[in-house]
Scaffold this active site. Sequence first.
Site, PDB file in Angstrom:
ATOM      1  N   LYS A  53       0.839  -1.203   0.000  1.00  0.00           N
ATOM      2  CA  LYS A  53       0.000   0.000   0.000  1.00  0.00           C
ATOM      3  C   LYS A  53       0.877   1.258   0.000  1.00  0.00           C
ATOM      4  O   LYS A  53       0.593   2.226  -0.707  1.00  0.00           O
ATOM      5  CB  LYS A  53      -0.952  -0.023   1.211  1.00  0.00           C
ATOM      6  CG  LYS A  53      -2.107  -1.004   0.993  1.00  0.00           C
ATOM      7  CD  LYS A  53      -2.922  -1.340   2.236  1.00  0.00           C
ATOM      8  CE  LYS A  53      -3.913  -2.459   1.887  1.00  0.00           C
ATOM      9  NZ  LYS A  53      -4.746  -2.917   2.991  1.00  0.00           N
ATOM     10  N   GLN A  97      -5.100  -1.666   9.068  1.00  0.00           N
ATOM     11  CA  GLN A  97      -4.986  -3.007   8.486  1.00  0.00           C
ATOM     12  C   GLN A  97      -5.619  -4.039   9.421  1.00  0.00           C
ATOM     13  O   GLN A  97      -5.343  -4.071  10.611  1.00  0.00           O
ATOM     14  CB  GLN A  97      -3.495  -3.328   8.228  1.00  0.00           C
ATOM     15  CG  GLN A  97      -3.238  -4.609   7.473  1.00  0.00           C
ATOM     16  CD  GLN A  97      -3.794  -4.585   6.046  1.00  0.00           C
ATOM     17  OE1 GLN A  97      -3.815  -3.551   5.392  1.00  0.00           O
ATOM     18  NE2 GLN A  97      -4.256  -5.716   5.577  1.00  0.00           N
ATOM     19  N   ASP A 120     -11.408   2.580   3.282  1.00  0.00           N
ATOM     20  CA  ASP A 120     -11.727   1.155   3.132  1.00  0.00           C
ATOM     21  C   ASP A 120     -13.234   0.958   2.921  1.00  0.00           C
ATOM     22  O   ASP A 120     -13.674  -0.121   2.538  1.00  0.00           O
ATOM     23  CB  ASP A 120     -11.359   0.400   4.428  1.00  0.00           C
ATOM     24  CG  ASP A 120     -10.053  -0.353   4.322  1.00  0.00           C
ATOM     25  OD1 ASP A 120      -9.728  -0.834   3.221  1.00  0.00           O
ATOM     26  OD2 ASP A 120      -9.363  -0.481   5.359  1.00  0.00           O
TER      27      ASP A 120
HETATM   28  N1  GUN Z   1      -7.250  -7.042   5.581  1.00  0.00           N
HETATM   29  C1  GUN Z   1      -7.540  -7.806   4.507  1.00  0.00           C
HETATM   30  N2  GUN Z   1      -8.080  -7.054   3.534  1.00  0.00           N
HETATM   31  C2  GUN Z   1      -8.134  -5.799   3.998  1.00  0.00           C
HETATM   32  C3  GUN Z   1      -8.598  -4.569   3.448  1.00  0.00           C
HETATM   33  O1  GUN Z   1      -9.088  -4.478   2.318  1.00  0.00           O
HETATM   34  N3  GUN Z   1      -8.459  -3.479   4.255  1.00  0.00           N
HETATM   35  C4  GUN Z   1      -7.947  -3.555   5.504  1.00  0.00           C
HETATM   36  N4  GUN Z   1      -7.891  -2.435   6.216  1.00  0.00           N
HETATM   37  N5  GUN Z   1      -7.524  -4.675   6.043  1.00  0.00           N
HETATM   38  C5  GUN Z   1      -7.618  -5.791   5.293  1.00  0.00           C
END
Ligand code: GUN
Length: 286
Positions: A53, A97, A120
């Site tokens: 990211k 996350q 998100d």
């Molecule tokens: N963990 C697995 N997929 C995601 C996601 O799309 N966003 C976040 N914040 N955590 C995750």
Amino acid sequence: MSAVIIDGKATSKKIREGVLADINKLSELGVKAGLAVVIVGDNPASRTYVNNKKKACAECGIYSEEYALPEETTEEELLALIDKLNKKEDINGILVQLPLPKHISEDKVIAAINPDKDVDAFHVQNVGKIMTGDFDFLPCTPAGVMALFEEYGIDVSGKRAAVIGRSNIVGKPMSMLLLHKNATVTICHSRTKNIEEILKSSDIIVAAVGREAFLKGDMVSEGCVVIDVGINRNAEGKLCGDVDYEEVSKKASFITPVPGGVGPMTITMLMKNTLKAACLQNNINI
Ligand code: GUN
């Protein structure tokens, strides 16, 4: 039939170039988009996602800050950080996350994020907007899948689509986005009876189960479109999806590989959401 392999890496690259161009336009208006990425503990998969990211932010000209907190961080400490980031002017998007350590409530943490910075689209306010179709932020993985359909000229309108998995992150919002585009959607899960019958009569299958090679060749019909959202490790530690690629690619018309399919698209949609957040927070329409 041999399937067309949907290239998520190439599609991502193209979309990220568009995001960079828009970020440059924002920059000319004196606005810099910023994303805060929060990780708690040392889950290796989460670490990889967070690194990817941050890399994507750099590629798209988005400013990013990482907050790596130890496993023993308390819920109060994390909530205090979210509060600080909600108020921080140079941060337009906040990404925590998941999963979080067990002693921290994910629901509480997500609820604490300012919905305007919720890139998100996990906050109930944004989830509600996804239900009605009047949304600012699209959920990243489902949006990435829809962008692949668009790129490859796959029209979902009127088609029978099966989504395998009912998670809040993928299955449920995926079903909504397909529905908004006029697909007839069936959500399958561990209690679904006659799943093979449903899958066999589906034109489109999105697999988000989290089980290696769950979808076999004999479960799909000739010519169906197969999207693999799974990210699993097999016994040898190799990254693999929810689809038995060898078998299914012989019958599908289109298929996404793992890696290189949906994965890069999820992060690309996060970049788009961060750009959108910066635009909305600065009343800019580009
Ligand atoms: N963990 C697995 N997929 C995601 C996601 O799309 N966003 C976040 N914040 N955590 C995750």
